[in-house]
Scaffold this active site. Structure first.
Site, PDB file in Angstrom:
ATOM      1  CG  ASN A   1      26.555 -78.609  38.526  1.00 52.05           C
ATOM      2  OD1 ASN A   1      26.160 -77.691  39.263  1.00 52.05           O
ATOM      3  ND2 ASN A   1      26.093 -79.839  38.616  1.00 52.05           N
TER       4      ASN A   1
ATOM      5  CD  GLU B   1      23.459 -79.108  32.220  1.00 53.31           C
ATOM      6  OE1 GLU B   1      24.475 -78.548  31.797  1.00 53.31           O
ATOM      7  OE2 GLU B   1      23.304 -79.439  33.406  1.00 53.31           O
TER       8      GLU B   1
ATOM      9  CG  HIS C   1      22.803 -82.535  35.442  1.00 49.32           C
ATOM     10  ND1 HIS C   1      23.103 -81.202  35.536  1.00 49.32           N
ATOM     11  CD2 HIS C   1      22.848 -83.012  36.712  1.00 49.32           C
ATOM     12  CE1 HIS C   1      23.336 -80.897  36.802  1.00 49.32           C
ATOM     13  NE2 HIS C   1      23.187 -81.967  37.535  1.00 49.32           N
TER      14      HIS C   1
ATOM     15  CB  SER D   1      25.928 -84.368  40.359  1.00 47.94           C
ATOM     16  OG  SER D   1      24.771 -84.648  41.088  1.00 47.94           O
TER      17      SER D   1
HETATM   18  N1  LIG Z   1      20.302 -83.898  44.839  1.00 54.07           N
HETATM   19  C1  LIG Z   1      20.544 -83.101  43.801  1.00 54.07           C
HETATM   20  O1  LIG Z   1      20.403 -81.868  43.859  1.00 54.07           O
HETATM   21  C2  LIG Z   1      20.965 -83.712  42.480  1.00 54.07           C
HETATM   22  C3  LIG Z   1      20.880 -82.923  41.322  1.00 54.07           C
HETATM   23  C4  LIG Z   1      21.236 -83.488  40.092  1.00 54.07           C
HETATM   24  C5  LIG Z   1      21.689 -84.805  40.044  1.00 54.07           C
HETATM   25  N2  LIG Z   1      21.771 -85.551  41.203  1.00 54.07           N
HETATM   26  C6  LIG Z   1      22.221 -86.951  41.097  1.00 54.07           C
HETATM   27  O2  LIG Z   1      21.086 -87.793  41.074  1.00 54.07           O
HETATM   28  C7  LIG Z   1      21.415 -89.065  41.673  1.00 54.07           C
HETATM   29  C8  LIG Z   1      20.471 -89.297  42.845  1.00 54.07           C
HETATM   30  O3  LIG Z   1      20.638 -88.262  43.784  1.00 54.07           O
HETATM   31  P1  LIG Z   1      19.581 -88.001  44.958  1.00 54.07           P
HETATM   32  O4  LIG Z   1      19.897 -86.661  45.486  1.00 54.07           O
HETATM   33  O5  LIG Z   1      18.225 -88.335  44.507  1.00 54.07           O
HETATM   34  O6  LIG Z   1      20.076 -89.101  46.017  1.00 54.07           O
HETATM   35  P2  LIG Z   1      19.202 -89.829  47.144  1.00 54.07           P
HETATM   36  O7  LIG Z   1      20.190 -90.382  48.103  1.00 54.07           O
HETATM   37  O8  LIG Z   1      18.113 -88.962  47.631  1.00 54.07           O
HETATM   38  O9  LIG Z   1      18.528 -91.046  46.337  1.00 54.07           O
HETATM   39  C9  LIG Z   1      19.260 -92.167  45.881  1.00 54.07           C
HETATM   40  C10 LIG Z   1      18.328 -93.356  45.993  1.00 54.07           C
HETATM   41  O10 LIG Z   1      19.009 -94.492  45.441  1.00 54.07           O
HETATM   42  C11 LIG Z   1      18.615 -95.607  46.200  1.00 54.07           C
HETATM   43  N3  LIG Z   1      19.520 -96.727  46.010  1.00 54.07           N
HETATM   44  C12 LIG Z   1      20.672 -97.025  46.659  1.00 54.07           C
HETATM   45  N4  LIG Z   1      21.174 -98.194  46.191  1.00 54.07           N
HETATM   46  C13 LIG Z   1      20.322 -98.611  45.228  1.00 54.07           C
HETATM   47  C14 LIG Z   1      20.280 -99.753  44.389  1.00 54.07           C
HETATM   48  N5  LIG Z   1      21.235-100.687  44.442  1.00 54.07           N
HETATM   49  N6  LIG Z   1      19.243 -99.883  43.539  1.00 54.07           N
HETATM   50  C15 LIG Z   1      18.252 -98.937  43.490  1.00 54.07           C
HETATM   51  N7  LIG Z   1      18.229 -97.838  44.253  1.00 54.07           N
HETATM   52  C16 LIG Z   1      19.273 -97.682  45.106  1.00 54.07           C
HETATM   53  C17 LIG Z   1      18.598 -95.090  47.638  1.00 54.07           C
HETATM   54  O11 LIG Z   1      17.839 -95.952  48.473  1.00 54.07           O
HETATM   55  C18 LIG Z   1      17.976 -93.718  47.448  1.00 54.07           C
HETATM   56  O12 LIG Z   1      16.560 -93.762  47.604  1.00 54.07           O
HETATM   57  C19 LIG Z   1      22.872 -88.974  42.055  1.00 54.07           C
HETATM   58  O13 LIG Z   1      23.662 -89.497  41.016  1.00 54.07           O
HETATM   59  C20 LIG Z   1      23.090 -87.476  42.219  1.00 54.07           C
HETATM   60  O14 LIG Z   1      24.432 -87.107  42.092  1.00 54.07           O
HETATM   61  C21 LIG Z   1      21.413 -85.042  42.398  1.00 54.07           C
END
Ligand SMILES: NC(=O)c1ccc[n+]([C@@H]2O[C@H](COP(=O)([O-])OP(=O)(O)OC[C@H]3O[C@@H](n4cnc5c(N)ncnc54)[C@H](O)[C@@H]3O)[C@@H](O)[C@H]2O)c1
Length: 304
Positions: A185, A146, A134, A113
């Protein structure tokens, strides 16, 4: 070429399963790796539920394979998206592994993010193929992705990613410099900073801020971007407005003390029932449903 690129995704969470869905619907084979067994076990059912809600063919979920080993997901991938924890050290280590396990020509992308892509990729030897992508939540309803270049990203690699995202129906935007917050963002939080400042200064309450945005420029935003708008009213008028208003805008270099106080006092928003506004269960459910219905309606309008 003719062959659909094979996609690998690291992390089967909120973003990972949604990104997998986008590619599966477009006919790509997708391998998804996660350390958590429940995340893998529920992967296809979560995608199937989304597809049913969207009125799409649930067969697409069969193109998504849950992988218990990282190498199974990435060994034959053309493109790898990392959507794991938002932690710099974890992401740096993950890209070190991905560089070893994925084919040498595979594109490598982080969905962070806010962490600078250049820092995530600083130890990656083949940094020419590494970049940020992104996505916005939910990835299958919000069009934008992005594509963020670092100083080492090869222009052709970034362009290939851009073309792939276009081909699966997304609206990619090329971010030429790896700046904090990228583009979306950065602008969104400039608005949130001012919104919080208006409440903190007692100009109005939080509900009023939201009403003002939703009932005015928010109405136009889906069809009129800020710079189109500036040209529409004229850069001369825009300059006059900026000369008068910009000196009065909040320019605090860090987070607002008002926001810090909310967090310190446990007012964390919907999850605690109060943040900038108060929330009982029912309005939360209604608001989430409205946002989803709105996003769906906009996509339906786009495809007409
Ligand atoms: N949620 C949002 O709105 C959003 C938007 C844009 C970007 N992001 C980014 O995307 C990424 C994921 O966010 P999310 O909201 O899906 O989080 P989330 O917590 O829903 O998913 C993360 C996943 O990673 C897994 N994980 C943890 N350790 C791991 C490992 N060692 N190997 C493989 N998988 C592993 C977890 O089990 C989980 O299923 C982050 O970097 C976040 O900042 C999130």
């Amino acid at each position: 070429m003719g062959r659909k690129e094979r996609i690998a995704i690291v992390g089967a969470g909120l973003m990972g399963h949604g990104i997998a869905q986008v590619f599966a619907v477009a006919g790509h084979a997708v391998g998804v790796y996660d350390v958590q067994t429940p995340a893998l076990e529920t992967l296809r059912s979560r995608i199937t539920r989304n597809l049913v809600e969207l009125g799409l063919d649930v067969a697409a979920a069969q193109r998504v394979e849950a992988c218990a080993h990282l190498s199974d997901a990435v060994a034959r991938a053309d493109v790898v998206f990392e959507a794991g924890p938002e932690n710099l050290e974890w992401k740096q280590k993950m890209f070190g592994q991905l560089e070893q396990l994925a084919p040498a020509q595979a594109l490598l992308a982080s969905n962070t993010s806010v962490i600078p892509i250049t820092r995530i990729m600083q130890e990656v030897a083949s940094a020419h193929r590494a970049m940020g992508t992104h996505w916005w939540n939910p990835p299958y309803l919000v069009p934008l992705v992005e594509v963020i270049k670092t100083p080492s990203t090869d222009g052709c690699a970034a362009r290939s990613m851009f073309d792939l995202l276009t081909a699966v129906g997304k609206t990619p935007a090329m971010v030429e410099k790896d700046v904090p917050g990228f583009i979306g963002n950065r602008m969104q939080h400039a608005l949130w900073r001012e919104a919080i400042a208006l409440v903190a200064e007692g100009v109005c309450d939080a509900e009023t801020v939201d009403t003002v945005v939703k009932a005015s420029f928010g109405r136009r935003l889906p069809v009129l971007g800020p710079l189109e708008n500036a040209d529409l009213v004229g850069t001369d008028l825009t300059l006059a407005i900026h000369e008068s208003v910009l000196p009065a805008l909040d320019a605090t270099p860090g987070p607002s003390p008002y926001l810090k106080n909310l967090v310190e006092s446990g007012r964390l928003g919907m999850k605690t029932g109060e943040g900038l506004r108060r929330w009982t269960a029912e309005p939360q459910v209604r608001l989430r449903a409205r946002v989803t219905a709105h996003l769906k309606a906009m996509n339906a309008a786009d495809s007409r």
